[in-house]
Write a protein that holds these residues in place. Structure first.
Motif, short mmCIF file in Angstrom:
data_model
loop_
_atom_site.label_atom_id
_atom_site.label_comp_id
_atom_site.label_asym_id
_atom_site.label_seq_id
_atom_site.Cartn_x
_atom_site.Cartn_y
_atom_site.Cartn_z
N VAL A 28 29.59 9.14 -19.57
CA VAL A 28 28.70 8.08 -18.91
C VAL A 28 28.39 8.48 -17.35
O VAL A 28 27.65 8.01 -16.75
N GLY A 29 29.54 9.15 -16.91
CA GLY A 29 29.51 9.58 -15.33
C GLY A 29 28.40 10.38 -14.98
O GLY A 29 27.47 10.30 -14.10
N PHE A 30 28.32 11.30 -15.69
CA PHE A 30 27.33 12.29 -16.00
C PHE A 30 26.02 11.97 -16.12
O PHE A 30 24.97 11.92 -15.17
N GLY A 31 25.74 10.88 -16.99
CA GLY A 31 24.31 10.22 -17.41
C GLY A 31 23.95 9.46 -15.95
O GLY A 31 22.76 9.45 -15.69
N THR A 32 25.05 8.64 -15.56
CA THR A 32 24.87 7.87 -14.43
C THR A 32 24.27 8.72 -13.25
O THR A 32 23.34 8.21 -12.62
N ARG A 33 25.19 9.69 -12.90
CA ARG A 33 24.44 10.74 -11.87
C ARG A 33 23.35 11.16 -11.97
O ARG A 33 22.30 11.20 -11.24
N TYR A 34 22.94 11.82 -13.26
CA TYR A 34 21.69 12.37 -13.84
C TYR A 34 20.76 11.53 -13.64
O TYR A 34 19.30 11.66 -13.37
N ALA A 35 20.74 10.16 -13.92
CA ALA A 35 19.54 9.12 -14.08
C ALA A 35 19.52 8.33 -12.74
O ALA A 35 18.65 7.57 -12.56
N GLY A 36 20.27 8.77 -11.57
CA GLY A 36 20.25 8.21 -10.44
C GLY A 36 20.58 7.00 -10.29
O GLY A 36 20.22 6.35 -9.18
N GLY A 37 21.60 6.52 -11.14
CA GLY A 37 22.13 5.20 -11.07
C GLY A 37 22.45 4.83 -12.56
O GLY A 37 22.44 5.21 -13.37
N THR A 77 23.44 1.54 -15.34
CA THR A 77 22.49 0.30 -15.93
C THR A 77 22.27 -0.82 -15.43
O THR A 77 21.21 -1.31 -15.09
N SER A 78 23.36 -1.32 -14.53
CA SER A 78 23.04 -2.59 -13.68
C SER A 78 22.20 -2.24 -12.49
O SER A 78 21.24 -2.85 -12.24
N GLY A 79 22.49 -0.87 -11.90
CA GLY A 79 21.55 -0.55 -10.80
C GLY A 79 20.00 -0.49 -11.16
O GLY A 79 19.12 -1.02 -10.51
N HIS A 80 19.67 0.15 -12.17
CA HIS A 80 18.67 0.22 -12.62
C HIS A 80 17.68 -0.81 -13.32
O HIS A 80 16.58 -1.36 -13.07
N ILE A 91 14.25 -2.59 -11.66
CA ILE A 91 13.19 -3.18 -12.15
C ILE A 91 12.62 -4.18 -11.47
O ILE A 91 11.30 -4.46 -11.18
N SER A 92 13.59 -5.03 -10.88
CA SER A 92 13.03 -6.13 -10.14
C SER A 92 12.42 -5.69 -8.76
O SER A 92 11.32 -6.56 -8.29
N SER A 93 12.64 -4.61 -8.43
CA SER A 93 11.95 -3.97 -7.35
C SER A 93 10.84 -3.21 -7.52
O SER A 93 10.28 -2.28 -6.68
N LEU A 94 10.34 -3.28 -8.87
CA LEU A 94 9.28 -2.81 -9.45
C LEU A 94 9.25 -0.98 -9.22
O LEU A 94 8.50 -0.39 -9.06
N GLN A 95 10.30 -0.41 -9.64
CA GLN A 95 10.28 1.03 -9.47
C GLN A 95 10.23 1.60 -10.97
O GLN A 95 11.17 1.23 -11.83
N TRP A 96 9.06 2.20 -11.15
CA TRP A 96 8.82 2.82 -12.49
C TRP A 96 10.09 3.84 -12.84
O TRP A 96 10.41 3.83 -14.22
N GLN A 97 10.86 4.41 -12.29
CA GLN A 97 11.73 5.30 -12.72
C GLN A 97 12.88 4.63 -13.25
O GLN A 97 13.55 4.88 -14.27
N SER A 98 13.30 3.15 -12.77
CA SER A 98 14.37 2.24 -13.28
C SER A 98 13.61 1.63 -14.59
O SER A 98 14.57 1.57 -15.42
N VAL A 99 12.37 1.46 -14.92
CA VAL A 99 11.76 0.93 -16.06
C VAL A 99 12.19 2.23 -17.16
O VAL A 99 12.60 1.93 -18.32
N LEU A 100 11.67 3.38 -16.68
CA LEU A 100 12.04 4.55 -17.74
C LEU A 100 13.33 4.54 -17.90
O LEU A 100 13.78 4.78 -19.22
N ALA A 101 14.36 4.79 -16.88
CA ALA A 101 15.72 5.00 -17.28
C ALA A 101 16.21 3.85 -18.31
O ALA A 101 16.90 4.07 -18.89
N THR A 102 15.89 2.51 -17.81
CA THR A 102 16.42 1.48 -18.56
C THR A 102 16.03 1.80 -20.25
O THR A 102 16.87 1.40 -21.03
N THR A 103 14.49 2.08 -20.30
CA THR A 103 14.08 2.25 -21.54
C THR A 103 14.81 3.27 -22.30
O THR A 103 15.14 3.05 -23.65
#
Length: 193
Positions: free
Chosen positions: A139-148, A150-153, A158-170
């Motif tokens: 979980v810690g590694f994945g959080t760092r690797y994903a740049g944040g 689940t709550s952050g992304h 998503i609410s600030s329209l960042q495509w990386q967050s849409v991809l990460a959440t998917t």
């Protein structure tokens, strides 16, 4: 006062809790140009406590003290809610979910977390090693690797329209579905659950 306590101890419907969480995003952005997220607080704590010159921890963590206070508030709020505002009703778990969990060896449905998995006795077993140590690391590694996290992304990104967050959440969701429906049962059997 009793009516207020009765109201506050009941689960809030999604249409109340969801918008309250969602409104935190614009409130943080408008009031302080801050972004919502929890995982960065671990970096701030390490930067505060680790005296070595590791470049990742060399930044002005004092600018982010609000984030540490936010996380402290979550911890205090969780403690107060659990110990003083807990809903006295039993935890409701659907019959189908109970049957699935019983097939995996989880039989305790009386608490928020099943003691079959989350107990001090399990901490130093193969199952504890898998769930707490390896799972926590992933979980810690994945959080760092994903740049944040689940709550952050999912909430902020998503609410600030960042495509990386849409991809990460998917991919968070795909990973959760795969773990639940493909990998969980073999892993539970592997550790003797």
């Amino acid at each position: 006062m009793n009516q207020f306590m009765e109201w506050i101890t009941q689960p809030w419907p999604w249409y109340v809790a969801g918008p309250l969480i969602g409104l935190m995003v614009p409130a943080l952005l408008i009031l302080g140009n801050k972004t919502f997220g929890i995982s960065s607080s671990l970096r701030h704590v390490c930067a505060m406590c680790v005296p070595s010159g590791i470049p990742f921890f060399t930044y002005n963590w004092k600018k982010e003290i609000w984030n540490l206070l936010f996380v402290l508030g979550i911890l205090i709020g969780g403690f107060v809610a659990t110990n003083y505002l807990a809903n006295p009703d039993s935890i409701i778990v659907s019959e189908a979910t109970q049957a699935d969990l019983k097939a995996l060896g989880v039989t305790d449905f009386g608490n928020l977390l099943p003691a079959d998995i989350f107990s001090w006795e399990n901490l130093f077993t193969a199952k504890g090693l898998l769930f707490f140590v390896i799972g926590g690391f992933l979980v810690g590694f994945g959080t760092r690797y994903a740049g944040g996290c689940t709550s952050g992304h999912a909430i902020m990104g998503i609410s600030s329209l960042q495509w990386q967050s849409v991809l990460a959440t998917t991919f968070f969701m795909i990973g959760g579905f795969l773990m639940t429906h493909v990998f969980l049962e073999p892993l539970m059997k592997l550790v003797g659950f």
